[in-house]
Design a protein around this motif. Structure first.
Motif, PDB file in Angstrom:
ATOM      1  N   GLY A  63      -6.702  15.903  -6.941  1.00 49.13           N
ATOM      2  CA  GLY A  63      -5.617  15.077  -6.407  1.00 49.13           C
ATOM      3  C   GLY A  63      -6.135  13.929  -5.559  1.00 49.13           C
ATOM      4  N   LEU A  64      -7.170  14.205  -4.771  1.00 45.17           N
ATOM      5  CA  LEU A  64      -7.771  13.154  -3.948  1.00 45.17           C
ATOM      6  C   LEU A  64      -8.379  12.071  -4.835  1.00 45.17           C
ATOM      7  N   PHE A  65      -9.101  12.482  -5.869  1.00 42.26           N
ATOM      8  CA  PHE A  65      -9.717  11.508  -6.775  1.00 42.26           C
ATOM      9  C   PHE A  65      -8.650  10.678  -7.490  1.00 42.26           C
ATOM     10  N   LYS A  66      -7.523  11.303  -7.827  1.00 42.90           N
ATOM     11  CA  LYS A  66      -6.421  10.549  -8.425  1.00 42.90           C
ATOM     12  C   LYS A  66      -5.883   9.525  -7.426  1.00 42.90           C
ATOM     13  N   ALA A  67      -5.677   9.952  -6.182  1.00 40.88           N
ATOM     14  CA  ALA A  67      -5.150   9.063  -5.144  1.00 40.88           C
ATOM     15  C   ALA A  67      -6.093   7.888  -4.893  1.00 40.88           C
ATOM     16  N   LEU A  68      -7.391   8.104  -5.057  1.00 40.06           N
ATOM     17  CA  LEU A  68      -8.382   7.048  -4.870  1.00 40.06           C
ATOM     18  C   LEU A  68      -8.515   6.153  -6.101  1.00 40.06           C
ATOM     19  N   GLY A  69      -7.802   6.500  -7.174  1.00 41.46           N
ATOM     20  CA  GLY A  69      -7.874   5.703  -8.396  1.00 41.46           C
ATOM     21  C   GLY A  69      -9.101   5.993  -9.228  1.00 41.46           C
ATOM     22  N   LEU A  70      -9.766   7.110  -8.939  1.00 43.73           N
ATOM     23  CA  LEU A  70     -10.944   7.481  -9.713  1.00 43.73           C
ATOM     24  C   LEU A  70     -10.562   8.188 -11.010  1.00 43.73           C
ATOM     25  N   LEU A  71      -9.366   8.767 -11.030  1.00 46.23           N
ATOM     26  CA  LEU A  71      -8.846   9.452 -12.213  1.00 46.23           C
ATOM     27  C   LEU A  71      -7.470   8.886 -12.525  1.00 46.23           C
ATOM     28  N   ASP A  72      -7.134   8.833 -13.822  1.00 45.82           N
ATOM     29  CA  ASP A  72      -5.797   8.382 -14.200  1.00 45.82           C
ATOM     30  C   ASP A  72      -4.830   9.563 -14.201  1.00 45.82           C
ATOM     31  N   GLU A  73      -3.615   9.335 -14.664  1.00 47.65           N
ATOM     32  CA  GLU A  73      -2.593  10.385 -14.630  1.00 47.65           C
ATOM     33  C   GLU A  73      -2.930  11.580 -15.520  1.00 47.65           C
TER      34      GLU A  73
ATOM     35  N   MET B  33       0.847  -1.166   0.000  1.00 47.32           N
ATOM     36  CA  MET B  33       0.000   0.000   0.000  1.00 47.32           C
ATOM     37  C   MET B  33       0.898   1.235   0.000  1.00 47.32           C
ATOM     38  N   ALA B  34       0.667   2.139  -0.935  1.00 48.29           N
ATOM     39  CA  ALA B  34       1.457   3.358  -1.042  1.00 48.29           C
ATOM     40  C   ALA B  34       0.735   4.510  -0.357  1.00 48.29           C
ATOM     41  N   LEU B  35       1.503   5.340   0.290  1.00 51.31           N
ATOM     42  CA  LEU B  35       0.929   6.531   0.899  1.00 51.31           C
ATOM     43  C   LEU B  35       0.744   7.589  -0.170  1.00 51.31           C
ATOM     44  N   THR B  36      -0.196   8.468   0.033  1.00 52.85           N
ATOM     45  CA  THR B  36      -0.473   9.523  -0.915  1.00 52.85           C
ATOM     46  C   THR B  36      -0.115  10.871  -0.307  1.00 52.85           C
ATOM     47  N   ASN B  37       0.158  11.817  -1.163  1.00 47.20           N
ATOM     48  CA  ASN B  37       0.386  13.178  -0.682  1.00 47.20           C
ATOM     49  C   ASN B  37      -0.830  14.060  -0.961  1.00 47.20           C
ATOM     50  N   ALA B  38      -1.939  13.450  -1.360  1.00 48.49           N
ATOM     51  CA  ALA B  38      -3.179  14.190  -1.594  1.00 48.49           C
ATOM     52  C   ALA B  38      -3.762  14.647  -0.263  1.00 48.49           C
ATOM     53  N   TYR B  39      -4.271  15.844  -0.238  1.00 47.03           N
ATOM     54  CA  TYR B  39      -4.871  16.390   0.975  1.00 47.03           C
ATOM     55  C   TYR B  39      -5.976  17.373   0.603  1.00 47.03           C
ATOM     56  N   LEU B  40      -6.800  17.682   1.581  1.00 48.27           N
ATOM     57  CA  LEU B  40      -7.843  18.697   1.442  1.00 48.27           C
ATOM     58  C   LEU B  40      -7.641  19.736   2.526  1.00 48.27           C
ATOM     59  N   GLN B  41      -7.865  20.992   2.199  1.00 44.84           N
ATOM     60  CA  GLN B  41      -7.818  22.060   3.200  1.00 44.84           C
ATOM     61  C   GLN B  41      -9.050  21.995   4.096  1.00 44.84           C
ATOM     62  N   THR B  42     -10.156  21.587   3.495  1.00 45.19           N
ATOM     63  CA  THR B  42     -11.421  21.497   4.209  1.00 45.19           C
ATOM     64  C   THR B  42     -12.277  20.427   3.546  1.00 45.19           C
ATOM     65  N   THR B  43     -13.123  19.806   4.327  1.00 47.45           N
ATOM     66  CA  THR B  43     -14.046  18.815   3.762  1.00 47.45           C
ATOM     67  C   THR B  43     -15.462  19.378   3.673  1.00 47.45           C
ATOM     68  N   LYS B  44     -15.568  20.680   3.812  1.00 49.86           N
ATOM     69  CA  LYS B  44     -16.863  21.361   3.806  1.00 49.86           C
ATOM     70  C   LYS B  44     -17.715  20.987   2.588  1.00 49.86           C
ATOM     71  N   ASN B  45     -17.093  20.853   1.433  1.00 47.50           N
ATOM     72  CA  ASN B  45     -17.840  20.574   0.202  1.00 47.50           C
ATOM     73  C   ASN B  45     -17.800  19.112  -0.218  1.00 47.50           C
ATOM     74  N   LEU B  46     -17.237  18.241   0.605  1.00 49.96           N
ATOM     75  CA  LEU B  46     -17.078  16.836   0.221  1.00 49.96           C
ATOM     76  C   LEU B  46     -18.396  16.206  -0.220  1.00 49.96           C
ATOM     77  N   HIS B  47     -19.393  16.295   0.610  1.00 49.08           N
ATOM     78  CA  HIS B  47     -20.689  15.686   0.291  1.00 49.08           C
ATOM     79  C   HIS B  47     -21.277  16.304  -0.976  1.00 49.08           C
ATOM     80  N   SER B  48     -21.216  17.619  -1.081  1.00 51.70           N
ATOM     81  CA  SER B  48     -21.770  18.312  -2.256  1.00 51.70           C
ATOM     82  C   SER B  48     -21.036  17.944  -3.536  1.00 51.70           C
ATOM     83  N   ILE B  49     -19.712  17.870  -3.456  1.00 47.39           N
ATOM     84  CA  ILE B  49     -18.938  17.526  -4.651  1.00 47.39           C
ATOM     85  C   ILE B  49     -19.228  16.094  -5.081  1.00 47.39           C
ATOM     86  N   ILE B  50     -19.230  15.167  -4.142  1.00 48.39           N
ATOM     87  CA  ILE B  50     -19.534  13.775  -4.485  1.00 48.39           C
ATOM     88  C   ILE B  50     -20.915  13.678  -5.124  1.00 48.39           C
TER      89      ILE B  50
END
Length: 88
Positions: A50-60, A1-18
């Motif tokens: 970046g988060l979606f890339k780290a989750l494998g939802l988006l390619d390079e 398992m590889a660690l990711t450097n993806a991060y969010l400043q806030t999760t305020k919009n997480l539900h809305s974006i999903i």
């Protein structure tokens, strides 16, 4: 398992974006413009790419993967997120 450097400043919009992503047609490329078109114009919202890339939802190239398309199935959304979050 590889660690990711993806991060969010806030999760305020997480539900809305999903919810917006699963309601929209999958783009050819998931870009800042796509997020803006969904109504998310904050620079903090751009970090979701970046988060979606780290989750494998988006390619390079920021193109949606098969995982992204699985996410669009609302019946499978929770499972897809849970499985891929655990793998990060």
């Amino acid at each position: 398992m590889a660690l990711t450097n993806a991060y969010l400043q806030t999760t305020k919009n997480l539900h809305s974006i999903i919810n917006s992503v699963i309601s929209a047609k999958a783009p050819e490329r998931f870009t800042n413009k796509f997020l803006e078109d969904l109504g998310f114009k904050s620079s903090n919202d751009r970090l979701y790419i970046g988060l979606f890339k780290a989750l494998g939802l988006l390619d390079e190239n920021n193109s949606p993967t098969s995982r992204y398309h699985q996410l669009l199935d609302q019946a499978e959304m929770g499972k897809v997120l849970a499985v891929h979050l655990l793998r990060c």
